[in-house]
Write a protein that holds these residues in place. Structure first.
Motif, mmCIF file in Angstrom:
data_model
loop_
_atom_site.group_PDB
_atom_site.id
_atom_site.type_symbol
_atom_site.label_atom_id
_atom_site.label_comp_id
_atom_site.label_asym_id
_atom_site.label_seq_id
_atom_site.Cartn_x
_atom_site.Cartn_y
_atom_site.Cartn_z
ATOM 1 N N SER A 79 0.833 -1.209 0.000
ATOM 2 C CA SER A 79 0.000 0.000 0.000
ATOM 3 C C SER A 79 0.864 1.255 0.000
ATOM 4 C CB SER A 79 -0.986 0.001 1.166
ATOM 5 O OG SER A 79 -0.330 0.074 2.398
ATOM 6 N N THR A 80 1.988 1.237 0.711
ATOM 7 C CA THR A 80 2.903 2.385 0.720
ATOM 8 C C THR A 80 3.454 2.644 -0.678
ATOM 9 O OG1 THR A 80 3.489 2.020 3.035
ATOM 10 C CG2 THR A 80 5.048 3.290 1.710
ATOM 11 N N ASP A 81 3.858 1.593 -1.380
ATOM 12 C CA ASP A 81 4.363 1.754 -2.751
ATOM 13 C C ASP A 81 3.282 2.296 -3.679
ATOM 14 O OD1 ASP A 81 6.986 0.979 -2.323
ATOM 15 O OD2 ASP A 81 6.591 -1.135 -2.739
ATOM 16 N N LEU A 82 2.065 1.808 -3.518
ATOM 17 C CA LEU A 82 0.969 2.279 -4.363
ATOM 18 C C LEU A 82 0.636 3.739 -4.072
ATOM 19 C CD1 LEU A 82 -1.260 -0.902 -4.196
ATOM 20 C CD2 LEU A 82 -0.039 -0.051 -6.217
ATOM 21 N N ILE A 83 0.638 4.119 -2.812
ATOM 22 C CA ILE A 83 0.369 5.506 -2.438
ATOM 23 C C ILE A 83 1.432 6.424 -3.035
ATOM 24 C CG2 ILE A 83 0.396 7.109 -0.459
ATOM 25 C CD1 ILE A 83 -1.110 4.858 1.114
ATOM 26 N N THR A 85 3.229 5.872 -5.692
ATOM 27 C CA THR A 85 3.051 5.891 -7.147
ATOM 28 C C THR A 85 1.907 6.832 -7.528
ATOM 29 O OG1 THR A 85 3.864 3.625 -7.294
ATOM 30 C CG2 THR A 85 2.629 4.453 -9.179
ATOM 31 N N LEU A 86 0.823 6.783 -6.773
ATOM 32 C CA LEU A 86 -0.313 7.666 -7.062
ATOM 33 C C LEU A 86 0.020 9.122 -6.750
ATOM 34 C CD1 LEU A 86 -3.185 5.321 -5.906
ATOM 35 C CD2 LEU A 86 -2.624 5.995 -8.256
ATOM 36 N N ASP A 87 0.906 9.358 -5.793
ATOM 37 C CA ASP A 87 1.384 10.724 -5.547
ATOM 38 C C ASP A 87 2.145 11.252 -6.755
ATOM 39 O OD1 ASP A 87 0.285 10.896 -3.006
ATOM 40 O OD2 ASP A 87 2.179 10.587 -1.942
ATOM 41 N N VAL A 88 2.948 10.406 -7.366
ATOM 42 C CA VAL A 88 3.674 10.822 -8.577
ATOM 43 C C VAL A 88 2.682 11.087 -9.710
ATOM 44 C CG1 VAL A 88 5.322 10.094 -10.364
ATOM 45 C CG2 VAL A 88 5.813 9.629 -7.958
ATOM 46 N N ALA A 89 1.672 10.240 -9.813
ATOM 47 C CA ALA A 89 0.696 10.376 -10.894
ATOM 48 C C ALA A 89 -0.174 11.617 -10.742
ATOM 49 C CB ALA A 89 -0.190 9.127 -10.958
ATOM 50 N N PHE A 90 -0.739 11.807 -9.559
ATOM 51 C CA PHE A 90 -1.770 12.823 -9.371
ATOM 52 C C PHE A 90 -1.352 13.996 -8.491
ATOM 53 C CE2 PHE A 90 -4.476 8.863 -9.842
ATOM 54 C CZ PHE A 90 -4.871 9.132 -11.136
ATOM 55 N N GLY A 95 -2.307 9.922 -3.189
ATOM 56 C CA GLY A 95 -2.314 8.497 -2.862
ATOM 57 C C GLY A 95 -3.034 8.216 -1.560
ATOM 58 N N LYS A 96 -2.708 8.990 -0.528
ATOM 59 C CA LYS A 96 -3.359 8.812 0.774
ATOM 60 C C LYS A 96 -4.845 9.163 0.676
ATOM 61 C CE LYS A 96 -3.021 10.006 5.635
ATOM 62 N NZ LYS A 96 -2.385 10.837 6.646
ATOM 63 N N GLU A 97 -5.142 10.228 -0.058
ATOM 64 C CA GLU A 97 -6.544 10.633 -0.246
ATOM 65 C C GLU A 97 -7.347 9.511 -0.903
ATOM 66 O OE1 GLU A 97 -9.021 13.617 -3.177
ATOM 67 O OE2 GLU A 97 -6.973 14.193 -2.641
ATOM 68 N N THR A 106 -6.156 -1.619 -0.416
ATOM 69 C CA THR A 106 -4.954 -1.758 -1.231
ATOM 70 C C THR A 106 -5.313 -2.281 -2.621
ATOM 71 O OG1 THR A 106 -3.617 -2.144 0.737
ATOM 72 C CG2 THR A 106 -2.681 -2.889 -1.349
ATOM 73 N N ASN A 107 -6.297 -3.171 -2.695
ATOM 74 C CA ASN A 107 -6.736 -3.690 -3.988
ATOM 75 C C ASN A 107 -7.251 -2.586 -4.894
ATOM 76 O OD1 ASN A 107 -6.083 -6.358 -3.505
ATOM 77 N ND2 ASN A 107 -8.072 -6.852 -2.655
ATOM 78 N N SER A 108 -7.965 -1.616 -4.333
ATOM 79 C CA SER A 108 -8.462 -0.497 -5.142
ATOM 80 C C SER A 108 -7.310 0.342 -5.676
ATOM 81 C CB SER A 108 -9.416 0.377 -4.326
ATOM 82 O OG SER A 108 -10.584 -0.332 -4.009
ATOM 83 N N LEU A 109 -6.319 0.614 -4.823
ATOM 84 C CA LEU A 109 -5.156 1.375 -5.280
ATOM 85 C C LEU A 109 -4.422 0.630 -6.382
ATOM 86 C CD1 LEU A 109 -3.596 2.827 -1.994
ATOM 87 C CD2 LEU A 109 -5.317 3.831 -3.507
ATOM 88 N N TYR A 110 -4.289 -0.676 -6.196
ATOM 89 C CA TYR A 110 -3.612 -1.493 -7.208
ATOM 90 C C TYR A 110 -4.382 -1.436 -8.533
ATOM 91 C CZ TYR A 110 -1.078 -5.345 -9.326
ATOM 92 O OH TYR A 110 -0.307 -6.098 -10.167
ATOM 93 N N ALA A 111 -5.706 -1.480 -8.446
ATOM 94 C CA ALA A 111 -6.528 -1.419 -9.655
ATOM 95 C C ALA A 111 -6.340 -0.083 -10.378
ATOM 96 C CB ALA A 111 -8.000 -1.638 -9.309
ATOM 97 N N ILE A 112 -6.218 1.004 -9.611
ATOM 98 C CA ILE A 112 -6.002 2.317 -10.232
ATOM 99 C C ILE A 112 -4.653 2.351 -10.943
ATOM 100 C CG2 ILE A 112 -5.653 4.779 -9.768
ATOM 101 C CD1 ILE A 112 -7.565 4.371 -7.314
ATOM 102 N N VAL A 113 -3.613 1.900 -10.252
ATOM 103 C CA VAL A 113 -2.271 1.909 -10.849
ATOM 104 C C VAL A 113 -2.234 1.018 -12.089
ATOM 105 C CG1 VAL A 113 0.155 1.284 -10.473
ATOM 106 C CG2 VAL A 113 -1.092 2.566 -8.726
ATOM 107 N N GLU A 114 -2.863 -0.136 -12.004
ATOM 108 C CA GLU A 114 -2.917 -1.036 -13.170
ATOM 109 C C GLU A 114 -3.645 -0.373 -14.338
ATOM 110 O OE1 GLU A 114 -1.724 -4.356 -14.008
ATOM 111 O OE2 GLU A 114 -0.367 -3.481 -12.543
#
Length: 145
Positions: A79-83, A85-90, A95-97, A106-114
């Motif tokens: 989840s930390t890695d996904l957060i 990554t989403l910080d870099v993206a958005f 990511g935390k938001e 964590t599955n939802s974050l993974y789905a967004i990154v995917e």
């Protein structure tokens, strides 16, 4: 007549995610963040999946609480890695938001990154397609002579 490649090489895309319209710039920084997340997450998940027979036996020999602690640690790292990554993206804090918006999933974050990663493949395909169209145009033009 000038051929406009700008339309084919759009690197900024908008997505609706977490109830907001957000932009992603498909630049080198973002693509590297996606690649790094894939590597880190893959390594973390391999600690509890794709185990050798010996590793599975060692894991099975642990107390249930130790197995849960191990799994919790893996989830936390993922989840930390996904957060990140989403910080870099958005943008910082996104990511935390999103993690909170999707009820700490964590599955939802993974789905967004995917989805963002899959869309980068579409961007690459659009760019490739544009190159092929330009190449075809010039090949046809040159054959007519």
């Amino acid at each position: 007549m000038a051929i406009n490649l700008d339309n084919k090489l759009q690197t900024v895309k908008e997505f609706v995610v977490g109830g907001k319209t957000r932009k992603v710039v498909y630049d080198d920084k973002f693509m590297l963040a996606i690649a790094e997340a894939d590597i880190r997450i893959g390594k973390d998940l391999n600690k509890v999946t794709n185990l050798t027979e010996d590793e599975a036996k060692k894991l099975d020999a642990l107390k249930a609480s130790e197995q849960i602690d191990l799994l919790s640690g893996v989830f936390e790292k993922v989840s930390t890695d996904l957060i990140k990554t989403l910080d870099v993206a958005f943008g910082q804090g996104a990511g935390k938001e999103l993690y909170e918006y999707f009820h700490h999933s964590t599955n939802s974050l993974y789905a967004i990154v995917e989805a963002l990663n899959e869309y980068s493949d579409v961007v690459k395909q659009e760019q490739k397609s544009g190159k092929n169209k330009v190449k075809s145009y010039y090949e046809k033009k040159n054959r007519k002579k």
